[in-house]
Write an enzyme that holds these catalytic residues in place. Structure first.
Site, mmCIF file in Angstrom:
data_model
loop_
_atom_site.group_PDB
_atom_site.id
_atom_site.type_symbol
_atom_site.label_atom_id
_atom_site.label_comp_id
_atom_site.label_asym_id
_atom_site.label_seq_id
_atom_site.Cartn_x
_atom_site.Cartn_y
_atom_site.Cartn_z
ATOM 1 N N HIS A 287 37.750 37.709 39.162
ATOM 2 C CA HIS A 287 38.543 38.927 39.091
ATOM 3 C C HIS A 287 39.732 38.823 38.137
ATOM 4 O O HIS A 287 40.492 39.783 37.978
ATOM 5 C CB HIS A 287 38.997 39.326 40.497
ATOM 6 C CG HIS A 287 37.854 39.841 41.317
ATOM 7 N ND1 HIS A 287 36.848 39.024 41.769
ATOM 8 C CD2 HIS A 287 37.537 41.093 41.724
ATOM 9 C CE1 HIS A 287 35.968 39.752 42.426
ATOM 10 N NE2 HIS A 287 36.360 41.007 42.417
ATOM 11 N N SER A 309 35.636 45.774 42.023
ATOM 12 C CA SER A 309 35.896 44.421 42.527
ATOM 13 C C SER A 309 34.958 44.145 43.687
ATOM 14 O O SER A 309 34.327 45.053 44.223
ATOM 15 C CB SER A 309 37.337 44.310 43.023
ATOM 16 O OG SER A 309 37.447 44.793 44.353
ATOM 17 N N ASP A 310 34.869 42.910 44.111
ATOM 18 C CA ASP A 310 34.201 42.638 45.378
ATOM 19 C C ASP A 310 35.266 42.684 46.482
ATOM 20 O O ASP A 310 36.459 42.849 46.221
ATOM 21 C CB ASP A 310 33.449 41.296 45.333
ATOM 22 C CG ASP A 310 32.346 41.227 46.390
ATOM 23 O OD1 ASP A 310 32.348 42.072 47.308
ATOM 24 O OD2 ASP A 310 31.494 40.327 46.318
ATOM 25 N N TRP A 311 34.817 42.527 47.690
ATOM 26 C CA TRP A 311 35.592 42.711 48.917
ATOM 27 C C TRP A 311 36.904 41.909 48.906
ATOM 28 O O TRP A 311 36.876 40.684 48.887
ATOM 29 C CB TRP A 311 34.697 42.269 50.074
ATOM 30 C CG TRP A 311 35.207 42.488 51.452
ATOM 31 C CD1 TRP A 311 35.990 41.628 52.166
ATOM 32 C CD2 TRP A 311 34.946 43.613 52.290
ATOM 33 N NE1 TRP A 311 36.225 42.156 53.408
ATOM 34 C CE2 TRP A 311 35.595 43.381 53.519
ATOM 35 C CE3 TRP A 311 34.228 44.810 52.140
ATOM 36 C CZ2 TRP A 311 35.545 44.270 54.586
ATOM 37 C CZ3 TRP A 311 34.176 45.690 53.209
ATOM 38 C CH2 TRP A 311 34.835 45.421 54.409
ATOM 39 N N ASP A 313 38.886 40.948 46.840
ATOM 40 C CA ASP A 313 39.048 39.839 45.905
ATOM 41 C C ASP A 313 40.241 39.969 44.971
ATOM 42 O O ASP A 313 40.646 38.971 44.373
ATOM 43 C CB ASP A 313 37.754 39.610 45.121
ATOM 44 C CG ASP A 313 36.739 38.876 45.970
ATOM 45 O OD1 ASP A 313 37.155 37.951 46.688
ATOM 46 O OD2 ASP A 313 35.556 39.237 45.942
#
Ligand code: BGC
Length: 749
Positions: A287, A309-311, A313
């Site tokens: 990220h 983004s992912d969870w 992150d």
């Protein structure tokens, strides 16, 4: 090959030509651009930052869903999220799958507020993990997981699973799917291996492309299509120690050779969104990686869509990775690295911090406008501006017989027969069998994570009408022919002695072993070897001398070397989905002929994992590629004979295509499907060349005695690799084409 400086100059020219691929962006149009600009010009800073904010359904809920409790939205919180924070996107469930009518209620409620009660009426983009079907809608068609899709080597089936998943997800009212996983599965310990299409770049690219074509068609805004999301860009799948979300060290060359091409393929197929690697490579968290998120993804690959983004992150750049000394700094780094939308996901901190950053002048307005334009463009193209509500007309197709039949065929083709001594399989239908083992009578073990719940392990929530392996065998050969003794659980003995006693009076023993369902970090393991208790079940039963058929249900290749010799047949089922029980029974009793081929090398030992495309040094001085079963391997109940491998030319120049043909004959007495696999070997290179690489495959069906001639066309793209300068090049020299065990040489001048 032999190469000189002159050759290198020529090659550099070729590189430049090759690297100027034009990426067809089927999802951007001038009309959309104009509309985006117009809308953007009316938006306040707060409205823009809201669009970049994604929260989980939990944030706007007051009661979470369980098997005994109905989920409930909190109307006040929902209004706050949409009206006060202007959130652009909501995701997932809290905590279990909803029925389709309830999805309609939720989506309608959300879109009513977003489109009717806000100044600009921008609809919310709902996103979900519809990983192997509409995961979070009750009763959906749940396909084999990706590792099985890859084992089918059947791009039509991958396409069909994409089509059906889109229809059922859109029928639920959701236009955005966080799928497919384009990570390469080259680390067998990783608990998400089964979410990948396996270890090979070419196979995974083809399967992913085909899935995207099925899911999106030519227009992901069509009623029955949705927007896909390639994940997790990039390098997430290769943690050094095999533990989820831990560091990978991947050089630029390796990244470009093995990890980026599947994403490039997904972008070329028109995927409009990408999710970011939750972990880190070479010390840079995914990220925060400006080079990969902007220089490579935008400037090289010309990706125009939105990056989510992912969870949690972005926060983790501060809380976990410590590359940001404050949460605010984490937001700045991520947004400036190139992330357009933050899956925050449980609060509005991203919104507050980004607002401050813009007001402080630490994040420029152009970056906000860029991110929001991408988000709005994707929203427009999903069609939610025209109709944000569920497409109820699709409900009649939901989980229809046709979809179930496709699912069954996919499951059948995804299961691999790796051993069949004395032709013990197929069994006759009057065989008296003992069925035993921890995976024999559960549906969760065939589906894995992302099934009804995140972990997929709530067996009580699985549909009662679907068959476990035991139930499917009982249906096939009658209860009177089937005895069942559990034997052991995943890690404890239960009644092994009883299993031994029953084995003595049975004709054959079907032992079903493997793993319980899991997903992400809860699936971490520290030893790839299957638990001793399970191995022991086979060892003890083998002492009866009765034939053992071993069936493995697992998300990754657990080491079973010790018990393979004790089994006459081995069936590697991986995670064959909701029709897995029926498919396995069909295969064991000859109502279907196995045609699955391994999409990974099945390791023999817990150390020394080597992929099939190993380097010369991995096969030198005592080193060797020595898996239990190699990549591409799988048996059938019939036999195939390969002959007459021909090349259109034995000498070519770089712009020539080369045609490769081969005759394949079914020499047995059953109809069967075979995967014709073409491998290329580049003999010498300035960077060490793999032993061989898959460059073509086709799955064909042949009647007994029938011969088909299969043709492949290779061009310069197939001959390229990432050279010394980390650019894609071709070097002249000797190449070999191998199909089955026939090899032909050609020379590139
Ligand atoms: C996973 C993603 C998933 C996201 C949303 C994350 O934990 O890594 O694959 O899409 O959650 O559920």
């Amino acid at each position: 090959m032999k190469f000189s400086n002159k050759h290198f100059m020529l090659l550099l020219l070729i590189i430049t030509l090759l690297s100027s691929y034009t990426f067809s962006q089927i999802y951007t149009t001038e009309k959309v651009d104009v509309k985006v600009k117009e809308l953007l010009s009316k938006m306040t800073l707060e409205e823009k930052i809201g669009q970049m904010t994604q929260v989980t359904l939990q944030v706007v809920s007051k009661v979470h869903g369980t098997k005994d409790q109905m989920h409930q939205i909190d109307d006040a919180k929902l209004e706050e999220a949409i009206k006060k924070y202007h959130v652009g996107s909501i995701l997932n469930v809290f905590d279990v799958a909803h029925n389709i009518e309830y999805w309609h209620e939720i989506i309608t409620k959300i879109q009513n507020i977003a489109t009717k009660e806000t100044r600009l009426g921008i609809p919310v983009l709902y996103g979900i993990d519809a990983i192997h079907g509409a995961t979070y809608t009750k009763g959906s068609t749940l396909f084999p997981q990706a590792i099985n899709l890859a084992a089918t080597w059947n791009i039509e089936l991958a396409k069909r699973s994409g089509e059906i998943t889109s229809i059922e997800t859109k029928a639920s009212g959701i236009p955005w799917n966080f799928y497919p996983v384009m990570d390469i599965g080259r680390q067998p310990l990783w608990p998400r291996l089964w979410e990948t299409y396996g270890e090979d770049v070419y196979l995974a690219s083809k399967l992913g492309e085909s899935y995207i074509k099925g899911a999106q068609g030519n227009d992901f805004g069509a009623t029955d299509k949705l927007a896909t999301c390639l994940k997790h860009y990039v390098g997430y799948s290769f943690p050094t120690n095999g533990i989820d979300r831990t560091p990978a060290w991947i050089s630029e060359r390796m990244l470009r050779e093995y990890f980026l091409p599947t994403f490039e393929a997904g972008i070329k197929s028109g995927a409009p969104t990408i999710m970011v690697n939750s972990a880190e490579i070479d010390g840079i968290p995914g990220h925060a990686n400006y080079h990969l998120l902007t220089e490579v993804l935008r400037n090289e690959f010309n990706f125009k869509g939105l990056v989510v983004s992912d969870w949690e992150d972005i926060k983790r750049l501060h809380t976990r990775d410590r590359i940001a000394s404050t949460p605010k700094e984490a937001v700045r780094i991520a947004v400036m690295a190139g992330i357009d939308m933050s899956m925050v996901p449980t609060d509005f901190s991203f919104y507050d911090l980004l607002l401050e950053l813009v007001k402080d002048g630490e994040v420029p307005m152009w970056r906000i406008d860029e991110a929001v334009s991408r988000i709005l463009a994707v929203k427009m193209q999903t069609g939610i501006f025209e109709n944000p509500y569920p497409h109820k007309e699709l409900v009649k197709q939901f989980a229809c017989n046709d979809f179930t039949n496709s699912n069954l065929q996919t499951a059948q083709e995804s299961i691999i027969l790796t051993k069949n001594e004395k032709d013990i399989l197929p069994l006759s239908k009057n065989t008296k069998v003992l069925v035993t083992g921890p995976t024999a009578n559960l549906l969760s073990v065939m589906n894995g994570g992302w099934t009804i719940t995140w972990q997929g392990n709530e067996e009580s929530l699985y549909p009662k009408e679907k068959n476990t392996i035991l139930e499917a065998i009982q249906n096939k050969i009658g209860n009177a022919n089937v005895k069942y003794v559990e034997g052991c659980s995943f890690d404890k003995a239960i009644n092994i002695n009883e299993a031994i006693t029953e084995a003595k009076s049975s004709d054959a023993i079907i032992v079903c072993l493997g793993e319980a369902a899991y997903c992400e970090s809860p699936g971490n393991i520290f030893d790839l070897k299957l638990n001793d208790v399970q191995l022991n079940l086979v060892t003890e039963i083998s002492k009866t001398g009765k034939p053992i058929i071993l069936v493995m249900l697992e998300g990754r290749p657990r080491i079973i070397t010790d018990i393979v010799d004790k089994s006459l047949a081995v069936v590697v089922g991986f995670l064959p989905g909701m029709e897995g029980g029926n498919a396995i029974a069909d295969l064991l009793f000859g109502d279907a002929n196995p045609s699955g081929k391994l999409p990974i090398s099945y390791p023999k030992h817990t150390n020394g994992f080597t992929t099939y495309d190993y380097k010369p040094i991995e096969n030198f001085d005592g080193n060797k590629y020595d898996p239990l079963w190699p990549f591409g391997y799988g048996l059938s109940y019939t036999t195939f004979d390969y002959s007459n491998l021909r090349l259109s030319n034995n000498e070519i120049t770089v712009n020539d295509e080369i045609e490769v043909t081969i005759d394949v004959k079914n020499t047995g007495n059953r109809v069967g499907k075979e995967v014709v696999q073409l491998y290329l070997t580049d003999l010498y290179g300035s960077v060490s060349r793999p032993n061989k690489q898959l460059k073509g495959f086709e799955k064909i069906e042949l009647n007994p005695g029938e011969t088909k001639t299969i043709k492949f066309t290779l061009n310069k793209e197939h001959l390229t690799f990432i050279g010394l300068e980390n650019k894609r090049i071709v070097e002249p020299g000797d190449f070999f084409i191998t199909i089955k065990d026939i090899t032909e040489k050609f020379i590139l001048n």
